[in-house]
Write a protein that holds these residues in place. Sequence first.
Motif, mmCIF file in Angstrom:
data_model
loop_
_atom_site.group_PDB
_atom_site.id
_atom_site.type_symbol
_atom_site.label_atom_id
_atom_site.label_comp_id
_atom_site.label_asym_id
_atom_site.label_seq_id
_atom_site.Cartn_x
_atom_site.Cartn_y
_atom_site.Cartn_z
ATOM 1 N N HIS A 77 0.807 -1.276 0.034
ATOM 2 C CA HIS A 77 0.062 -0.035 0.038
ATOM 3 C C HIS A 77 0.987 1.267 0.026
ATOM 4 O O HIS A 77 0.920 1.837 1.047
ATOM 5 C CB HIS A 77 -1.016 -0.015 1.245
ATOM 6 C CG HIS A 77 -1.757 -1.277 1.127
ATOM 7 N ND1 HIS A 77 -3.030 -1.220 0.502
ATOM 8 C CD2 HIS A 77 -1.987 -2.098 2.010
ATOM 9 C CE1 HIS A 77 -3.640 -2.330 0.514
ATOM 10 N NE2 HIS A 77 -3.172 -3.138 1.740
ATOM 11 N N PRO A 78 1.382 1.624 -1.181
ATOM 12 C CA PRO A 78 2.163 2.832 -1.295
ATOM 13 C C PRO A 78 1.719 4.300 -0.887
ATOM 14 O O PRO A 78 0.456 4.317 -1.052
ATOM 15 C CB PRO A 78 2.691 2.756 -2.548
ATOM 16 C CG PRO A 78 1.594 2.156 -3.611
ATOM 17 C CD PRO A 78 1.105 1.030 -2.507
ATOM 18 N N THR A 79 2.394 4.820 -0.298
ATOM 19 C CA THR A 79 2.220 6.268 0.260
ATOM 20 C C THR A 79 2.671 7.437 -0.556
ATOM 21 O O THR A 79 3.811 7.017 -1.387
ATOM 22 C CB THR A 79 2.481 6.444 1.964
ATOM 23 O OG1 THR A 79 3.888 6.336 2.168
ATOM 24 C CG2 THR A 79 1.748 5.362 2.786
ATOM 25 N N VAL A 80 2.211 8.537 -0.376
ATOM 26 C CA VAL A 80 2.846 9.720 -1.017
ATOM 27 C C VAL A 80 4.261 9.665 -0.866
ATOM 28 O O VAL A 80 5.136 9.903 -1.836
ATOM 29 C CB VAL A 80 2.127 10.999 -0.579
ATOM 30 C CG1 VAL A 80 2.947 12.201 -1.375
ATOM 31 C CG2 VAL A 80 0.760 10.940 -1.190
ATOM 32 N N ALA A 81 4.661 9.488 0.562
ATOM 33 C CA ALA A 81 6.209 9.622 0.848
ATOM 34 C C ALA A 81 6.814 8.413 0.130
ATOM 35 O O ALA A 81 8.053 8.649 -0.231
ATOM 36 C CB ALA A 81 6.386 9.133 2.518
ATOM 37 N N ASP A 82 6.132 7.122 -0.028
ATOM 38 C CA ASP A 82 6.904 6.035 -0.863
ATOM 39 C C ASP A 82 7.234 6.425 -2.205
ATOM 40 O O ASP A 82 8.392 6.423 -2.717
ATOM 41 C CB ASP A 82 6.086 4.936 -0.801
ATOM 42 C CG ASP A 82 6.028 4.115 0.429
ATOM 43 O OD1 ASP A 82 6.956 4.213 1.113
ATOM 44 O OD2 ASP A 82 4.990 3.578 0.864
ATOM 45 N N HIS A 90 7.414 9.665 -3.216
ATOM 46 C CA HIS A 90 8.342 10.962 -3.315
ATOM 47 C C HIS A 90 9.827 10.252 -2.832
ATOM 48 O O HIS A 90 11.118 11.079 -3.311
ATOM 49 C CB HIS A 90 8.193 11.785 -1.971
ATOM 50 C CG HIS A 90 9.012 13.210 -2.170
ATOM 51 N ND1 HIS A 90 10.047 13.310 -1.410
ATOM 52 C CD2 HIS A 90 8.845 14.165 -2.996
ATOM 53 C CE1 HIS A 90 10.630 14.300 -1.574
ATOM 54 N NE2 HIS A 90 9.932 14.948 -2.385
ATOM 55 N N TRP A 109 6.759 16.661 -4.861
ATOM 56 C CA TRP A 109 5.664 16.286 -3.823
ATOM 57 C C TRP A 109 4.635 16.113 -4.638
ATOM 58 O O TRP A 109 3.510 15.242 -4.200
ATOM 59 C CB TRP A 109 5.721 17.138 -2.605
ATOM 60 C CG TRP A 109 6.678 16.796 -1.502
ATOM 61 C CD1 TRP A 109 7.643 17.405 -1.339
ATOM 62 C CD2 TRP A 109 6.641 15.732 -0.866
ATOM 63 N NE1 TRP A 109 8.623 16.992 -0.169
ATOM 64 C CE2 TRP A 109 7.808 15.806 0.007
ATOM 65 C CE3 TRP A 109 5.729 14.552 -0.432
ATOM 66 C CZ2 TRP A 109 8.032 14.865 1.046
ATOM 67 C CZ3 TRP A 109 5.894 13.595 0.408
ATOM 68 C CH2 TRP A 109 7.109 13.709 1.163
ATOM 69 N N VAL A 161 1.875 12.955 -5.154
ATOM 70 C CA VAL A 161 0.494 12.754 -5.352
ATOM 71 C C VAL A 161 -0.274 12.371 -6.539
ATOM 72 O O VAL A 161 -1.114 11.362 -6.219
ATOM 73 C CB VAL A 161 -0.314 13.985 -4.598
ATOM 74 C CG1 VAL A 161 -1.580 13.948 -4.692
ATOM 75 C CG2 VAL A 161 0.227 14.594 -3.457
ATOM 76 N N LEU A 179 0.523 8.522 -6.744
ATOM 77 C CA LEU A 179 -0.392 7.736 -5.811
ATOM 78 C C LEU A 179 -1.771 7.558 -6.529
ATOM 79 O O LEU A 179 -2.392 6.433 -6.488
ATOM 80 C CB LEU A 179 -0.552 8.362 -4.666
ATOM 81 C CG LEU A 179 -1.531 7.687 -3.357
ATOM 82 C CD1 LEU A 179 -1.057 6.097 -3.134
ATOM 83 C CD2 LEU A 179 -1.735 8.337 -2.334
ATOM 84 N N ARG A 238 -3.572 3.949 -7.828
ATOM 85 C CA ARG A 238 -4.855 3.585 -7.360
ATOM 86 C C ARG A 238 -5.725 3.286 -8.506
ATOM 87 O O ARG A 238 -6.607 2.558 -8.389
ATOM 88 C CB ARG A 238 -5.435 4.767 -6.397
ATOM 89 C CG ARG A 238 -4.595 4.830 -5.055
ATOM 90 C CD ARG A 238 -4.798 3.529 -4.166
ATOM 91 N NE ARG A 238 -3.706 3.730 -3.072
ATOM 92 C CZ ARG A 238 -3.922 4.538 -2.012
ATOM 93 N NH1 ARG A 238 -5.059 5.054 -1.690
ATOM 94 N NH2 ARG A 238 -3.085 4.542 -0.980
#
Length: 238
Positions: free
Chosen positions: A9-14, A16, A32, A36, A39, A43
């Motif tokens: 479940h990658p995040t925005v931080a992953d 970036h 950044w 977004v 991400l 999805r």
Amino acid sequence: MSTLAEPSHPTVADFHRVNRGGGLFSESVSQWIGAVFALVAQRLGLRPTVLTVTNLLLGLATSVTVVALAGPVAAGDVPAGVVGLVALIGWQIAYALDCADGQLARVTGQGSTAGARVDVLCDVAAQIALVAALSATAVAQRPETPTWLVATFAGTWMVNLVTSVMQSGPNAASMVSSTSLPVRLVKLVRDYGAVIFVAALVLALAPALAFWVIVAFTVINGGFLLASIAFSARASLR
């Protein structure tokens, strides 16, 4: 940077975390925003090339709009602020998408040689359009702008893109390797995110300065080209 295994479940931080930099402004803002977008694309199940082509289409549409309205702005028929706002939003979103495609490819393992080629070719096309937009504005605001200056500006503009491509991979080298804040601030003149931000502000607030913008970047990029030649020649003679 190598391709990473896709987190469950990658995040925005992953996203970036795998960015390729680009400069202080790009890393702090554009990458950044790109994370977004990456991400959201992940999805939605979109492939990186979809982001690449969207970046191109948006960048071209924005630059074509600036070119088409350069004359009306100079004549006072269209508010400069409106055109500048369109440029600011359009160019920045397009660049963020350019940042996002690489992030998406690396995090999801969808990177490919063909995709990398498409990315570079779309970057070239988008930047040609940007150069046309700035040149059209400069000429509309100052009709006596020399043809040779516009041609030299267009030619030297691609130095930034070419050297960026050359500085990637196993043979990468940098003339100034320091990452100190003063050095990074100086390097903002070659940070694409910062450059298009300033360019859009000029279009919005003082389009008559577009002439001096192309003068400045002709000198900056031309000087960097000469410095790069000297740096590479000296390294080859060692």
